[in-house]
Write a protein that holds these residues in place. Sequence first.
Motif, PDB file in Angstrom:
ATOM      1  N   ALA A   1     -52.526  62.031 126.163  1.00 38.37           N
ATOM      2  CA  ALA A   1     -52.652  60.894 125.248  1.00 38.37           C
ATOM      3  C   ALA A   1     -51.406  60.721 124.389  1.00 38.37           C
ATOM      4  O   ALA A   1     -51.026  59.603 124.053  1.00 38.37           O
ATOM      5  CB  ALA A   1     -53.887  61.059 124.365  1.00 38.37           C
ATOM      6  N   ALA A   2     -50.747  61.818 124.041  1.00 37.76           N
ATOM      7  CA  ALA A   2     -49.532  61.751 123.222  1.00 37.76           C
ATOM      8  C   ALA A   2     -48.278  61.513 124.066  1.00 37.76           C
ATOM      9  O   ALA A   2     -47.238  61.150 123.531  1.00 37.76           O
ATOM     10  CB  ALA A   2     -49.374  63.035 122.403  1.00 37.76           C
ATOM     11  N   ALA A   3     -48.385  61.703 125.375  1.00 39.34           N
ATOM     12  CA  ALA A   3     -47.242  61.507 126.275  1.00 39.34           C
ATOM     13  C   ALA A   3     -46.943  60.024 126.440  1.00 39.34           C
ATOM     14  O   ALA A   3     -47.820  59.178 126.275  1.00 39.34           O
ATOM     15  CB  ALA A   3     -47.532  62.142 127.634  1.00 39.34           C
ATOM     16  N   MET A   4     -45.718  59.716 126.789  1.00 41.20           N
ATOM     17  CA  MET A   4     -45.346  58.337 127.087  1.00 41.20           C
ATOM     18  C   MET A   4     -45.807  57.955 128.486  1.00 41.20           C
ATOM     19  O   MET A   4     -45.993  56.775 128.783  1.00 41.20           O
ATOM     20  CB  MET A   4     -43.826  58.137 126.978  1.00 41.20           C
ATOM     21  CG  MET A   4     -43.269  58.360 125.584  1.00 41.20           C
ATOM     22  SD  MET A   4     -43.848  57.113 124.407  1.00 41.20           S
ATOM     23  CE  MET A   4     -45.043  58.056 123.467  1.00 41.20           C
TER      24      MET A   4
ATOM     25  N   ALA B   1     -32.847  66.382 123.500  1.00 38.97           N
ATOM     26  CA  ALA B   1     -33.274  65.551 124.630  1.00 38.97           C
ATOM     27  C   ALA B   1     -33.622  64.128 124.213  1.00 38.97           C
ATOM     28  O   ALA B   1     -34.141  63.894 123.127  1.00 38.97           O
ATOM     29  CB  ALA B   1     -34.493  66.186 125.298  1.00 38.97           C
ATOM     30  N   ASP B   2     -33.353  63.187 125.117  1.00 38.97           N
ATOM     31  CA  ASP B   2     -33.821  61.817 124.956  1.00 38.97           C
ATOM     32  C   ASP B   2     -35.258  61.703 125.444  1.00 38.97           C
ATOM     33  O   ASP B   2     -36.046  60.936 124.910  1.00 38.97           O
ATOM     34  CB  ASP B   2     -32.939  60.854 125.745  1.00 38.97           C
ATOM     35  CG  ASP B   2     -31.554  60.727 125.136  1.00 38.97           C
ATOM     36  OD1 ASP B   2     -31.449  60.637 123.904  1.00 38.97           O
ATOM     37  OD2 ASP B   2     -30.577  60.738 125.896  1.00 38.97           O
TER      38      ASP B   2
ATOM     39  N   THR C   1     -40.166  63.657 120.112  1.00 40.17           N
ATOM     40  CA  THR C   1     -39.384  63.507 121.335  1.00 40.17           C
ATOM     41  C   THR C   1     -40.295  62.950 122.427  1.00 40.17           C
ATOM     42  O   THR C   1     -41.321  63.553 122.733  1.00 40.17           O
ATOM     43  CB  THR C   1     -38.810  64.873 121.787  1.00 40.17           C
ATOM     44  OG1 THR C   1     -38.006  65.412 120.741  1.00 40.17           O
ATOM     45  CG2 THR C   1     -37.973  64.726 123.045  1.00 40.17           C
ATOM     46  N   PRO C   2     -39.959  61.811 123.012  1.00 37.78           N
ATOM     47  CA  PRO C   2     -40.806  61.266 124.071  1.00 37.78           C
ATOM     48  C   PRO C   2     -40.907  62.236 125.245  1.00 37.78           C
ATOM     49  O   PRO C   2     -39.919  62.877 125.606  1.00 37.78           O
ATOM     50  CB  PRO C   2     -40.072  59.990 124.504  1.00 37.78           C
ATOM     51  CG  PRO C   2     -39.118  59.686 123.407  1.00 37.78           C
ATOM     52  CD  PRO C   2     -38.794  60.987 122.750  1.00 37.78           C
TER      53      PRO C   2
ATOM     54  N   GLY D   1     -46.458  70.187 122.974  1.00 42.38           N
ATOM     55  CA  GLY D   1     -46.804  70.179 121.553  1.00 42.38           C
ATOM     56  C   GLY D   1     -45.575  70.104 120.670  1.00 42.38           C
ATOM     57  O   GLY D   1     -45.558  69.397 119.654  1.00 42.38           O
ATOM     58  N   TYR D   2     -44.533  70.816 121.061  1.00 45.22           N
ATOM     59  CA  TYR D   2     -43.288  70.768 120.285  1.00 45.22           C
ATOM     60  C   TYR D   2     -42.661  69.383 120.390  1.00 45.22           C
ATOM     61  O   TYR D   2     -42.169  68.844 119.396  1.00 45.22           O
ATOM     62  CB  TYR D   2     -42.326  71.863 120.759  1.00 45.22           C
ATOM     63  CG  TYR D   2     -41.161  72.032 119.822  1.00 45.22           C
ATOM     64  CD1 TYR D   2     -41.328  72.601 118.571  1.00 45.22           C
ATOM     65  CD2 TYR D   2     -39.897  71.598 120.180  1.00 45.22           C
ATOM     66  CE1 TYR D   2     -40.267  72.740 117.685  1.00 45.22           C
ATOM     67  CE2 TYR D   2     -38.825  71.742 119.314  1.00 45.22           C
ATOM     68  CZ  TYR D   2     -39.012  72.306 118.069  1.00 45.22           C
ATOM     69  OH  TYR D   2     -37.966  72.424 117.204  1.00 45.22           O
ATOM     70  N   CYS D   3     -42.688  68.787 121.574  1.00 41.60           N
ATOM     71  CA  CYS D   3     -42.167  67.426 121.739  1.00 41.60           C
ATOM     72  C   CYS D   3     -42.921  66.454 120.832  1.00 41.60           C
ATOM     73  O   CYS D   3     -42.304  65.630 120.153  1.00 41.60           O
ATOM     74  CB  CYS D   3     -42.303  66.968 123.188  1.00 41.60           C
ATOM     75  SG  CYS D   3     -41.189  67.770 124.345  1.00 41.60           S
TER      76      CYS D   3
END
Length: 143
Positions: A93-96, A50-51, A74-75, A67-69
């Motif tokens: 917080a880790a998400a775009m 995935a992009d 992976t954004p 968590g895997y992303c």
Amino acid sequence: MDIEFTRPVTDHAASDAAGDLLGEEDKQFWRDHKSAKVNAIRIKTLIEQADVVVVRFGDQYKQWNAGYCAAMGTPYITLHDENIVHPLKEVDAAAMAWATTPEQVVGILEHVLRDRTKRKPRTRRGNQGVREQKSPNELSKIA
């Protein structure tokens, strides 16, 4: 938008039975364990290709995929109601981006793809599982 969407298996019974082809189990734990691993083959492969990933959370959606992303780099965009912001603060917080509606996700994707030219989709992230092969003759020259 020129986007290919994939999604998890939402048929709960089918997801639970994914490992049944590997043989019957006496204990539910082992049935669930085998099915989780079979399901993970599909999910991990799709995330690696995935992009960007949209990870949905809610009463029926408690995804480990975020968590895997994050681990794969992976954004991802999280999609969930405001009432679960606190338990998901580290995930968000880790998400775009964090969206509360599918329409917001569409808006984000439209923005990201605004000036996108046709390009070949990525088939694999990074070099996981790829190792340079050397012949015995080449290895002896290194040693």
